[in-house]
Design a protein around this motif. Structure first.
Motif, short mmCIF file in Angstrom:
data_model
loop_
_atom_site.label_atom_id
_atom_site.label_comp_id
_atom_site.label_asym_id
_atom_site.label_seq_id
_atom_site.Cartn_x
_atom_site.Cartn_y
_atom_site.Cartn_z
N UNK A 63 29.31 -0.52 -3.80
CA UNK A 63 28.09 -1.33 -3.42
C UNK A 63 28.40 -2.94 -3.10
N UNK A 64 28.02 -3.22 -1.66
CA UNK A 64 28.43 -4.39 -1.27
C UNK A 64 28.21 -5.48 -2.13
N UNK A 67 30.01 -5.72 -5.37
CA UNK A 67 31.42 -6.42 -5.03
C UNK A 67 31.47 -7.93 -4.81
N UNK A 68 30.30 -8.45 -4.12
CA UNK A 68 30.20 -9.84 -3.87
C UNK A 68 30.12 -10.56 -5.22
N UNK A 69 29.20 -10.09 -6.19
CA UNK A 69 29.16 -10.65 -7.38
C UNK A 69 30.42 -10.72 -8.16
N UNK A 133 36.30 -5.38 -0.81
CA UNK A 133 35.39 -5.80 -0.13
C UNK A 133 35.65 -5.78 1.42
N UNK A 134 36.60 -6.45 1.69
CA UNK A 134 37.42 -6.20 3.27
C UNK A 134 37.73 -4.70 3.52
N UNK A 139 31.41 -1.36 5.68
CA UNK A 139 30.83 -2.56 5.05
C UNK A 139 30.64 -3.81 6.00
N UNK A 140 30.90 -5.08 5.35
CA UNK A 140 30.73 -6.12 6.05
C UNK A 140 31.65 -6.55 6.96
N UNK A 141 33.09 -5.93 6.78
CA UNK A 141 33.99 -6.36 7.52
C UNK A 141 34.71 -5.00 8.15
#
Length: 320
Positions: A63-64, A67-69, A133-134, A139-141
């Motif tokens: 979950x994005x 992962x950011x947290x 994350x990457x 996902x975001x990227x």
């Protein structure tokens, strides 16, 4: 999910750092453990990282926002670990106290293994979470292709970061020890520099070249400066004017790992009632980075047992 598994492992390692020594005091062979101070905070932050990683492993989903947290928490832990290590390094030379008992008990304090484990775990968790994350699909990227690159990079981080910190903690040096002639040149320059500083009243210069253990045992930099100043003033009152210092030779040199210790002789030159005088003294020269930097302490009026109290890492093979 190797990435998440590695992150969980490093989070657990980070939690364990709370129960490891953060500061070591060789004088009494005692340590200050992480849980006495900020180790509780770092342990809780690592616990959150562990819980997020465990949740991701059990659900088999990334979950994005989680992962950011983890990225943010691990980056915060990197900052805390780095600040702790660097602040202690600075305090070795800026340590100051009026309490002689505290000064003596704090002599030679160093960063404990717990701080390095903390920073190692934080850096590893941060890099692993960035990779996750990457490389997240949809996902975001943009995702890495092929997807196995994620696992390979994660494995590399999991192996490379601990290995790097192991070398740093053990002060691994890949340079060779300097030749004896080069060491003699360094001693000659440093002794001459200290002599010039004394003659010109530059007490801070003397403190800089004096081993931190001596500075700490006296109560800090200011106390050391005051002591040197009082000694020079006392000499002048007796019409003794310090002129210079000269390196006279190496009596003995011993090497153990990256630590080099040498007993050296110096000649102090002074004027007493317009007559030239000389005095030979013994000094201990210490390098803890295989000869890159050197610090000195006088052996005048000091026996082995006294020196051991000030510098517990004294090489047992040295004779004086």
């Amino acid at each position: 999910m190797y990435n998440t598994l590695f992150t969980l492992v490093f989070a657990i390692v980070g939690i364990s750092a709370t129960f490891m020594p953060w500061v070591h005091y060789p004088m009494g062979n005692s340590s200050l453990y992480g849980y006495v101070g900020d180790g509780i905070l770092t342990g809780v932050l690592f616990l959150f990282i562990a819980l997020f990683s465990l949740k991701s492993l059990m659900s088999k989903k990334i979950i994005i926002w989680e992962t950011i947290v983890v990225v943010v928490l691990s980056l915060l832990l990197v900052y805390i670990g780095y600040q702790k290590i660097t602040n202690l390094e600075i305090e070795k030379t800026t340590f100051n106290t009026d309490n002689i008992l505290i000064a003596r008990s704090a002599v030679g304090f160093t960063q404990g293994v717990g701080l390095y484990v903390l920073l190692m775990a934080a850096v590893s968790a941060f890099l692993l979470s960035l990779v996750r994350l990457f490389s997240k699909r949809d996902g975001l990227l943009v995702s890495f292709k092929p997807f196995t690159f994620n696992a390979g990079l994660s494995l590399f981080i999991a192996l490379a970061i601990p290995a790097t910190f192991y070398l740093v903690y053990n002060k691994a040096q890949f340079s060779v020890m300097p030749e004896r002639s080069e060491i003699e040149r360094i001693f000659s320059d440093d002794i001459a520099s200290m002599g010039k500083c004394l003659a010109e009243g530059d007490y801070a210069c003397i403190t800089k070249l004096t081993h931190p253990a001596i500075v700490q045992s006296l109560g800090g930099t200011q106390k050391m400066d005051d002591m040197v100043k009082d000694a020079i003033v006392g000499m002048k009152k007796e019409n003794i004017i310090f002129k210079s210092a000269q390196f006279s030779g190496i009596d003995q040199i011993e090497t153990q790992g990256n630590n080099i210790q040498a007993i050296i002789s110096q000649t102090l030159i002074f004027a007493n009632n317009n007559q030239k005088g000389e005095e030979k003294q013994k000094m201990l020269a210490i390098s803890e980075d295989k000869g890159k930097t050197w610090h000195y302490l006088s052996l005048q009026g000091m026996d082995r047992s006294q020196l051991k109290k000030i510098y517990p890492s004294l090489n047992d093979n040295l004779n004086f």
